[in-house]
Motif scaffolding. Sequence first.
Motif, PDB file in Angstrom:
ATOM      1  N   ALA A   1      -6.520 -10.394 -15.359  1.00 34.42           N
ATOM      2  CA  ALA A   1      -6.227  -9.720 -14.095  1.00 34.42           C
ATOM      3  C   ALA A   1      -6.366  -8.208 -14.244  1.00 34.42           C
ATOM      4  N   ILE A   2      -5.908  -7.675 -15.366  1.00 34.37           N
ATOM      5  CA  ILE A   2      -6.003  -6.228 -15.597  1.00 34.37           C
ATOM      6  C   ILE A   2      -7.455  -5.804 -15.773  1.00 34.37           C
ATOM      7  N   GLU A   3      -8.248  -6.623 -16.437  1.00 44.78           N
ATOM      8  CA  GLU A   3      -9.687  -6.319 -16.569  1.00 44.78           C
ATOM      9  C   GLU A   3     -10.360  -6.245 -15.194  1.00 44.78           C
ATOM     10  N   LEU A   4      -9.973  -7.162 -14.310  1.00 52.11           N
ATOM     11  CA  LEU A   4     -10.584  -7.219 -12.976  1.00 52.11           C
ATOM     12  C   LEU A   4     -10.148  -6.050 -12.106  1.00 52.11           C
ATOM     13  N   ASP A   5      -8.890  -5.627 -12.236  1.00 54.97           N
ATOM     14  CA  ASP A   5      -8.375  -4.512 -11.431  1.00 54.97           C
ATOM     15  C   ASP A   5      -7.309  -3.773 -12.232  1.00 54.97           C
ATOM     16  N   PRO A   6      -7.690  -2.714 -12.948  1.00 51.14           N
ATOM     17  CA  PRO A   6      -6.739  -1.978 -13.791  1.00 51.14           C
ATOM     18  C   PRO A   6      -5.645  -1.264 -13.000  1.00 51.14           C
ATOM     19  N   ASN A   7      -5.762  -1.233 -11.671  1.00 50.31           N
ATOM     20  CA  ASN A   7      -4.775  -0.524 -10.846  1.00 50.31           C
ATOM     21  C   ASN A   7      -3.874  -1.456 -10.057  1.00 50.31           C
TER      22      ASN A   7
ATOM     23  N   ARG B   1      -7.691   6.541  -4.580  1.00 47.18           N
ATOM     24  CA  ARG B   1      -8.605   5.498  -5.075  1.00 47.18           C
ATOM     25  C   ARG B   1      -7.955   4.125  -4.991  1.00 47.18           C
ATOM     26  N   ARG B   2      -6.681   4.067  -5.354  1.00 45.50           N
ATOM     27  CA  ARG B   2      -6.005   2.772  -5.335  1.00 45.50           C
ATOM     28  C   ARG B   2      -5.855   2.234  -3.917  1.00 45.50           C
ATOM     29  N   LEU B   3      -5.602   3.122  -2.958  1.00 49.20           N
ATOM     30  CA  LEU B   3      -5.485   2.686  -1.569  1.00 49.20           C
ATOM     31  C   LEU B   3      -6.818   2.191  -1.027  1.00 49.20           C
ATOM     32  N   ALA B   4      -7.907   2.812  -1.475  1.00 46.61           N
ATOM     33  CA  ALA B   4      -9.231   2.462  -0.946  1.00 46.61           C
ATOM     34  C   ALA B   4      -9.804   1.206  -1.582  1.00 46.61           C
ATOM     35  N   ALA B   5      -9.201   0.746  -2.677  1.00 45.36           N
ATOM     36  CA  ALA B   5      -9.749  -0.415  -3.390  1.00 45.36           C
ATOM     37  C   ALA B   5      -9.649  -1.674  -2.531  1.00 45.36           C
ATOM     38  N   VAL B   6     -10.695  -2.503  -2.574  1.00 47.00           N
ATOM     39  CA  VAL B   6     -10.721  -3.783  -1.853  1.00 47.00           C
ATOM     40  C   VAL B   6     -10.420  -4.891  -2.859  1.00 47.00           C
ATOM     41  N   PRO B   7      -9.282  -5.608  -2.713  1.00 51.30           N
ATOM     42  CA  PRO B   7      -8.894  -6.589  -3.738  1.00 51.30           C
ATOM     43  C   PRO B   7      -9.819  -7.793  -3.812  1.00 51.30           C
ATOM     44  N   THR B   8     -10.374  -8.218  -2.677  1.00 49.08           N
ATOM     45  CA  THR B   8     -11.291  -9.356  -2.662  1.00 49.08           C
ATOM     46  C   THR B   8     -12.141  -9.290  -1.398  1.00 49.08           C
ATOM     47  N   SER B   9     -13.377  -9.745  -1.525  1.00 50.67           N
ATOM     48  CA  SER B   9     -14.245  -9.828  -0.346  1.00 50.67           C
ATOM     49  C   SER B   9     -14.227 -11.233   0.253  1.00 50.67           C
ATOM     50  N   ASN B  10     -13.498 -12.142  -0.399  1.00 51.52           N
ATOM     51  CA  ASN B  10     -13.417 -13.531   0.047  1.00 51.52           C
ATOM     52  C   ASN B  10     -12.146 -13.702   0.883  1.00 51.52           C
ATOM     53  N   LEU B  11     -12.301 -13.807   2.195  1.00 45.64           N
ATOM     54  CA  LEU B  11     -11.139 -13.875   3.079  1.00 45.64           C
ATOM     55  C   LEU B  11     -10.383 -15.191   2.937  1.00 45.64           C
ATOM     56  N   ASP B  12     -11.061 -16.243   2.529  1.00 45.05           N
ATOM     57  CA  ASP B  12     -10.361 -17.504   2.268  1.00 45.05           C
ATOM     58  C   ASP B  12      -9.424 -17.351   1.064  1.00 45.05           C
TER      59      ASP B  12
ATOM     60  N   GLU C   1       0.833  -1.204   0.000  1.00 42.61           N
ATOM     61  CA  GLU C   1       0.000   0.000   0.000  1.00 42.61           C
ATOM     62  C   GLU C   1       0.869   1.256   0.000  1.00 42.61           C
ATOM     63  N   LEU C   2       1.884   1.283   0.846  1.00 40.06           N
ATOM     64  CA  LEU C   2       2.754   2.460   0.919  1.00 40.06           C
ATOM     65  C   LEU C   2       3.526   2.668  -0.374  1.00 40.06           C
ATOM     66  N   SER C   3       3.907   1.569  -1.034  1.00 45.21           N
ATOM     67  CA  SER C   3       4.714   1.686  -2.251  1.00 45.21           C
ATOM     68  C   SER C   3       3.921   2.250  -3.432  1.00 45.21           C
ATOM     69  N   LYS C   4       2.599   2.357  -3.278  1.00 46.18           N
ATOM     70  CA  LYS C   4       1.772   2.976  -4.315  1.00 46.18           C
ATOM     71  C   LYS C   4       1.826   4.502  -4.257  1.00 46.18           C
ATOM     72  N   ILE C   5       2.347   5.043  -3.171  1.00 47.72           N
ATOM     73  CA  ILE C   5       2.347   6.492  -2.958  1.00 47.72           C
ATOM     74  C   ILE C   5       3.614   7.086  -3.554  1.00 47.72           C
TER      75      ILE C   5
ATOM     76  N   ALA D   1       1.177  14.425   0.373  1.00 49.59           N
ATOM     77  CA  ALA D   1      -0.153  14.545  -0.214  1.00 49.59           C
ATOM     78  C   ALA D   1      -0.371  13.430  -1.241  1.00 49.59           C
ATOM     79  N   LEU D   2      -1.541  12.780  -1.179  1.00 45.56           N
ATOM     80  CA  LEU D   2      -1.877  11.739  -2.138  1.00 45.56           C
ATOM     81  C   LEU D   2      -2.562  12.346  -3.352  1.00 45.56           C
ATOM     82  N   THR D   3      -2.250  11.811  -4.522  1.00 47.88           N
ATOM     83  CA  THR D   3      -2.994  12.207  -5.708  1.00 47.88           C
ATOM     84  C   THR D   3      -4.362  11.535  -5.659  1.00 47.88           C
ATOM     85  N   PRO D   4      -5.353  12.064  -6.402  1.00 46.86           N
ATOM     86  CA  PRO D   4      -6.667  11.398  -6.416  1.00 46.86           C
ATOM     87  C   PRO D   4      -6.575   9.929  -6.834  1.00 46.86           C
TER      88      PRO D   4
END
Length: 591
Positions: A412-418, A327-338, A226-230, A320-323
């Motif tokens: 993978a890119i279609e599912l998450d372009p970021n 958005r990339r930090l707030a993205a949830v990669p999966t809702s399936n914890l398994d 997450e930090l390396s995205k900044i 300061a974060l760019t917009p």
Amino acid sequence: MAQEHVQRRLAAILVADVAGYSRLMGENEEGTLEALTGHRRALIEPCIADHQGRVVKTTGDGLLAEFASVVDAVRCAVAVQDGMRERNTDIPDNQRLEFRIGVNLGDVIVQDDDLFGDGVNVAARLEGLADPGGICVSDMVHHGVRAKLDLAFEDLGPQRVKNIGEPVRTFRVRMESGVGMSSPLQKEAPPLPDKPSIAVLPFENMSGDPEQEYFSDGITEDIITELSKISGLFVIARHSSFTYKGQAVTLKQVGQDLGVRYVLEGSVRKAGNRLRITAQLIDTTTDHHLWAERYDRDMEDIFAVQDEVAQKVAEALEVALTPGESRRLAAVPTSNLDAYDAFLRAGRIAWPPTPTSVRSALAAYEEVIKLDPGFAGGHAGKSLALSMAVLWDYSDDPKRDTAVAIETAKRAIELDPNFARSYSALGLAYSAAGNHEEAVIASRRAVELQPSDADSHSFYSRCLLWAESVDESCTETEAAVRLDPHNASGFHLNMMGRSMFAAGRYEDAMKAYERNSLLGGPTTLRTLALWAAASSLAGDLEKGRQLIAEMRRERPGLSLREIAEVRRPGGGSDEEVDHVLKGLRLAWPSE
């Protein structure tokens, strides 16, 4: 007729041998034998006896010893290495006898006072991973002594070793006297970057269950990601941060070693569906706490917590974060914890690539996809595993696997372009297909999305080299090594050596391979060939001859051209082979 009973027991095994023994014998056979005998009689054998051990056997330049206690075994190993340093004080460097030592705790077979079995074999492989004058121990030994001995350990991660089915998690002993603490290539602290710089130390597993270690490590890795995205931050990579795991080091020392001003540390406690994470941000130059927080949440909130930690760190450092970054930090990669749990486990498998590790990684990422077909991480991981199988020549059907790798990375890119790793996967897959222009475009996008990710820079460097953009490849691999200076896997440093060699920067190539060796990274036949060629072209013919001799010991009868044409990984052009041949010929022995 009754089957003969096999006697087994649990034992701490110490294996030692002399580094560079063949060279020493070749230069002074009588003097070397006399010195070795003297060291054994005056230091090593008494030291083993003093620590309640017994010498099982000697083997030329080496020996095997057994101890009932891992504490005694490690104490003995440290005492031997300290004693050898004292005995070598007035000996010229080229005449010193330096031992490598490996210590393992395992089941052994007893036969006529000799010992056999994997318990012995693993100790021998650990000895081979140790530096001259150094000690490597297994995970079981580390677990048994870490709270009992005043020693620091460097976690080298799982190491794949010859004739042992599963990777052996390995730790290097780091003593006050200097074993493993530094190398000639790391004496000066790196200068601070021109932006806020941070290392995230491994969060401590507070669950009371060693099996949960992967989870606390995974949380740490995700916060690093997450930090390396900044773009306004400089973030040290996971491999280098994790070298401090289990070590008693000051944060100031960490900052100086890694060339960063700030350190984030914390802990993780997982109990059922509940999660407690603590984190604190510290300025290593003043020891001042800039921010601290404790999170008591349900497991479903894990990604929100990671996002908040990254946001709070950025705020505390006034970045300061760019917009787009927000958005990339707030993205949830999966809702399936398994699926998330399986993804954390899968990420520990694939490097270094071997037929077994690649197959295991592929199966693990298939499981992630099965649990959540919409999780981009599973598809990106599968694509990378397939490309590695092709590029390292482990694939049964390279054409099929390359096509699937490209298709899977695009999915993978279609599912998450970021998600940056998807673009690195696509770049590597395009390289496997020989489409170097598209490979460069894809891998460059990974660096743009995650500017402090060392792996993204390294993948980009590979694609640039295969596209013959040599100078750019050197720049990117230098960035990877600066972000991940203590990575012992060889992932970045071998790439740096290859790029520098292609650019004609032979001394820089030599330094990269030397540093890789000092860190305990893999030295394949390909690595040795490039290292020898670079050394010879840089004017160090003696080093070139030593490396050629090592290759010929490993593969007797191998010709000059056969060595030059070892093109792993990722193929190699005829021009590159000719370049390697040019260097090797300078140091090749006359027959």
